[in-house]
Motif scaffolding. Structure first.
Motif, PDB file in Angstrom:
ATOM      1  N   LYS A 159      47.632  40.894  31.270  1.00 34.44           N
ATOM      2  CA  LYS A 159      48.765  39.939  31.884  1.00 34.44           C
ATOM      3  C   LYS A 159      50.080  40.335  31.471  1.00 34.44           C
ATOM      4  N   LYS A 160      50.948  40.329  32.139  1.00 32.95           N
ATOM      5  CA  LYS A 160      52.356  40.992  31.887  1.00 32.95           C
ATOM      6  C   LYS A 160      52.420  42.096  31.108  1.00 32.95           C
ATOM      7  N   PRO A 161      51.954  43.192  31.503  1.00 31.77           N
ATOM      8  CA  PRO A 161      51.895  44.210  30.620  1.00 31.77           C
ATOM      9  C   PRO A 161      53.278  44.971  30.262  1.00 31.77           C
ATOM     10  N   GLU A 162      54.168  44.547  31.027  1.00 32.97           N
ATOM     11  CA  GLU A 162      55.452  45.108  30.912  1.00 32.97           C
ATOM     12  C   GLU A 162      56.073  44.485  29.450  1.00 32.97           C
ATOM     13  N   LEU A 163      55.528  43.612  29.049  1.00 35.94           N
ATOM     14  CA  LEU A 163      56.147  42.847  27.917  1.00 35.94           C
ATOM     15  C   LEU A 163      55.475  43.566  26.647  1.00 35.94           C
ATOM     16  N   TYR A 164      54.425  44.456  26.837  1.00 36.59           N
ATOM     17  CA  TYR A 164      53.631  44.750  25.853  1.00 36.59           C
ATOM     18  C   TYR A 164      53.448  46.646  25.998  1.00 36.59           C
ATOM     19  N   PRO A 165      54.292  47.172  25.687  1.00 34.81           N
ATOM     20  CA  PRO A 165      54.013  48.616  25.999  1.00 34.81           C
ATOM     21  C   PRO A 165      52.808  49.122  25.096  1.00 34.81           C
ATOM     22  N   GLY A 166      52.058  49.758  25.965  1.00 33.63           N
ATOM     23  CA  GLY A 166      50.936  50.450  25.247  1.00 33.63           C
ATOM     24  C   GLY A 166      49.673  49.739  25.397  1.00 33.63           C
ATOM     25  N   ILE A 167      49.792  48.477  26.034  1.00 33.94           N
ATOM     26  CA  ILE A 167      48.477  47.385  25.760  1.00 33.94           C
ATOM     27  C   ILE A 167      47.382  47.907  26.445  1.00 33.94           C
ATOM     28  N   GLU A 168      47.630  48.691  27.547  1.00 29.71           N
ATOM     29  CA  GLU A 168      46.350  49.118  28.208  1.00 29.71           C
ATOM     30  C   GLU A 168      45.496  50.133  27.413  1.00 29.71           C
ATOM     31  N   LYS A 169      46.108  51.011  26.536  1.00 29.00           N
ATOM     32  CA  LYS A 169      45.472  51.960  25.593  1.00 29.00           C
ATOM     33  C   LYS A 169      44.671  51.290  24.715  1.00 29.00           C
ATOM     34  N   ASP A 177      35.376  49.974  21.223  1.00 34.25           N
ATOM     35  CA  ASP A 177      34.817  49.499  19.991  1.00 34.25           C
ATOM     36  C   ASP A 177      33.866  48.447  20.167  1.00 34.25           C
ATOM     37  N   THR A 178      33.818  47.685  21.089  1.00 29.70           N
ATOM     38  CA  THR A 178      33.081  46.451  21.245  1.00 29.70           C
ATOM     39  C   THR A 178      31.735  46.886  22.458  1.00 29.70           C
ATOM     40  N   GLY A 179      31.709  48.043  22.585  1.00 27.59           N
ATOM     41  CA  GLY A 179      30.577  48.578  23.779  1.00 27.59           C
ATOM     42  C   GLY A 179      30.730  48.402  24.950  1.00 27.59           C
ATOM     43  N   TRP A 180      31.968  48.103  25.185  1.00 27.43           N
ATOM     44  CA  TRP A 180      32.166  48.094  26.859  1.00 27.43           C
ATOM     45  C   TRP A 180      32.354  48.953  27.393  1.00 27.43           C
ATOM     46  N   LEU A 181      32.363  50.076  26.949  1.00 22.18           N
ATOM     47  CA  LEU A 181      33.103  51.437  27.679  1.00 22.18           C
ATOM     48  C   LEU A 181      31.662  52.283  27.849  1.00 22.18           C
ATOM     49  N   ASP A 182      30.413  52.011  27.362  1.00 25.55           N
ATOM     50  CA  ASP A 182      29.244  52.767  27.839  1.00 25.55           C
ATOM     51  C   ASP A 182      28.931  52.820  29.165  1.00 25.55           C
ATOM     52  N   ARG A 183      28.249  53.628  29.692  1.00 26.37           N
ATOM     53  CA  ARG A 183      27.841  53.808  31.005  1.00 26.37           C
ATOM     54  C   ARG A 183      27.285  52.630  31.561  1.00 26.37           C
ATOM     55  N   HIS A 184      26.513  51.856  30.934  1.00 28.05           N
ATOM     56  CA  HIS A 184      26.008  50.464  31.685  1.00 28.05           C
ATOM     57  C   HIS A 184      27.006  49.653  31.709  1.00 28.05           C
ATOM     58  N   HIS A 185      27.923  49.375  30.958  1.00 26.97           N
ATOM     59  CA  HIS A 185      28.890  48.396  31.278  1.00 26.97           C
ATOM     60  C   HIS A 185      29.942  48.908  32.306  1.00 26.97           C
ATOM     61  N   VAL A 186      30.336  50.038  32.238  1.00 28.08           N
ATOM     62  CA  VAL A 186      31.359  50.765  33.087  1.00 28.08           C
ATOM     63  C   VAL A 186      30.836  50.568  34.510  1.00 28.08           C
ATOM     64  N   HIS A 204      43.600  53.771  35.075  1.00 28.96           N
ATOM     65  CA  HIS A 204      42.743  54.767  35.797  1.00 28.96           C
ATOM     66  C   HIS A 204      43.073  56.003  35.172  1.00 28.96           C
ATOM     67  N   ALA A 205      44.208  56.534  34.792  1.00 24.64           N
ATOM     68  CA  ALA A 205      44.537  57.719  34.272  1.00 24.64           C
ATOM     69  C   ALA A 205      43.726  57.754  32.860  1.00 24.64           C
ATOM     70  N   LEU A 206      43.961  56.810  32.087  1.00 30.00           N
ATOM     71  CA  LEU A 206      42.967  56.760  30.691  1.00 30.00           C
ATOM     72  C   LEU A 206      41.667  56.945  30.719  1.00 30.00           C
ATOM     73  N   ARG A 207      41.119  56.019  31.642  1.00 34.15           N
ATOM     74  CA  ARG A 207      39.666  56.119  31.566  1.00 34.15           C
ATOM     75  C   ARG A 207      39.286  56.076  33.397  1.00 34.15           C
ATOM     76  N   PRO A 208      39.396  57.063  34.242  1.00 31.07           N
ATOM     77  CA  PRO A 208      38.863  57.219  35.466  1.00 31.07           C
ATOM     78  C   PRO A 208      37.667  56.741  35.879  1.00 31.07           C
ATOM     79  N   ASP A 209      36.795  56.638  35.025  1.00 34.87           N
ATOM     80  CA  ASP A 209      35.453  55.985  35.387  1.00 34.87           C
ATOM     81  C   ASP A 209      35.268  54.639  35.367  1.00 34.87           C
ATOM     82  N   VAL A 210      36.535  53.874  34.866  1.00 34.60           N
ATOM     83  CA  VAL A 210      36.512  52.365  34.749  1.00 34.60           C
ATOM     84  C   VAL A 210      36.787  51.722  36.161  1.00 34.60           C
ATOM     85  N   LYS A 211      36.330  50.794  36.667  1.00 35.50           N
ATOM     86  CA  LYS A 211      36.567  50.006  37.816  1.00 35.50           C
ATOM     87  C   LYS A 211      37.607  49.304  37.762  1.00 35.50           C
ATOM     88  N   THR A 212      38.583  49.505  38.959  1.00 38.29           N
ATOM     89  CA  THR A 212      40.061  48.696  38.644  1.00 38.29           C
ATOM     90  C   THR A 212      40.421  47.931  39.600  1.00 38.29           C
TER      91      THR A 212
END
Length: 298
Positions: A159-169, A177-186, A204-212
């Motif tokens: 939400k409003k990422p322009e207010l928070y530089p780097g929030i995507e990373k 860290d909470t297990g949500w970027l393993d193959r099953h979750h992605v 998309h650039a940081l994690r091309p496998d993640v659905k956006t």
């Protein structure tokens, strides 16, 4: 529309994350029985949890969605003054907490002006109903662990990422860290979306496998450009038509599959049936039970 000059204009709009309403041709269509028959029943997503029945973006809201039998929930993520990611829709704490009482001299009560420790002091439930007094603003880490415990899936919104530089990373790091970027979750349990095209492109650039998903309504002619970085075009239900949904599905996203659309915020039966007849893939709603009942009848 796409002469050279127009193409340059569209590229600039996408770079800025501008929302553009569909052209007349994109909104002219009406639903047909044959179109509806060729699409599965839309996925129902509980908007900020079951937010018609419990305070939005709290544990109570996602637990209520779970208790009602809804597997998918949606949230909003922002950042505190000291860098903690928290679950909050508005960029101010005023509407959904008692921040004015606890910190009366801190107007306009922006999320980014408060530390995580200060936000932990706030009551995020009483504004909705006295029965929810004591609900807190979850951190993203707490929230992800609760969604995991509930065996739910998530439409995750920056939400409003322009207010928070780097929030995507930073957000992706918490997901990892909470297990949500393993193959099953992605593969089957996560969509990351934003109203900012730049933010979606960054994810998309940081994690091309993640659905956006891109939140907005680009024109039909602009869809190929968005399909370079977004798997979904998630438009408000009042701005779409059967023809526009068909135009979305005609494009292939970055993973080689047809673009999808999760439409929002659909809170009544008639609008749910209308969106389903258009062939949308998902319906985001504060009243998931109302939508589910309408779709079962439709």
């Amino acid at each position: 529309m796409y002469a050279r000059a127009a193409a340059a204009t569209v590229a600039a709009l996408i770079g800025a994350g501008t929302l553009v309403l569909p052209t007349a041709s994109a909104t002219a269509g009406t639903p047909t029985a044959s179109r509806a028959a060729h699409h599965d029943r839309p996925l129902v997503v509980a908007h900020r949890g079951a937010s018609a029945y419990a305070p939005e973006n709290t544990f109570a809201a996602i637990d209520k969605a779970r208790d009602m039998g809804f597997r998918w929930v949606e949230n909003d993520v922002q950042r505190t003054k000291d860098g903690e990611l928290v679950i909050m829709h508005d960029d101010t704490l005023k509407r959904t907490t008692n921040v004015e009482e606890v910190f009366p001299d801190r107007a306009p009560w922006k999320v980014g002006d408060f530390t995580a420790a200060e936000i932990r002091q706030l009551d995020a439930g009483s504004w909705f109903s006295p029965k929810f007094a004591g609900q807190r603003v979850p951190t993203l880490e707490q929230y992800m662990r609760r969604v995991s415990r509930n065996h739910q899936s998530l439409v995750f919104e920056f939400k409003k990422p322009e207010l928070y530089p780097g929030i995507e990373k930073q957000g992706l790091r918490v997901l990892r860290d909470t297990g949500w970027l393993d193959r099953h979750h992605v593969k089957s349990k996560l969509v990351v979306q934003s109203f900012s095209a730049d933010s979606v492109k960054t994810v998309h650039a940081l994690r091309p496998d993640v659905k956006t998903g891109f939140l907005g309504t680009p024109t039909a002619a602009q869809l190929p450009a968005y399909a370079e970085f977004a798997d979904q075009i998630n438009s408000t239900h009042t701005a779409i038509s059967a023809d526009y949904v068909d135009a979305i599905h005609a494009q292939k996203g970055p993973h080689g599959k047809p673009l999808e659309i999760f439409t929002w915020t659909v809170n009544d039966a008639a609008s749910a049936v209308r969106a389903a007849e258009f062939g949308v893939n998902g319906i985001i709603t504060n009243t998931p039970d109302v939508v589910r009942k309408a779709l079962r009848k439709g």
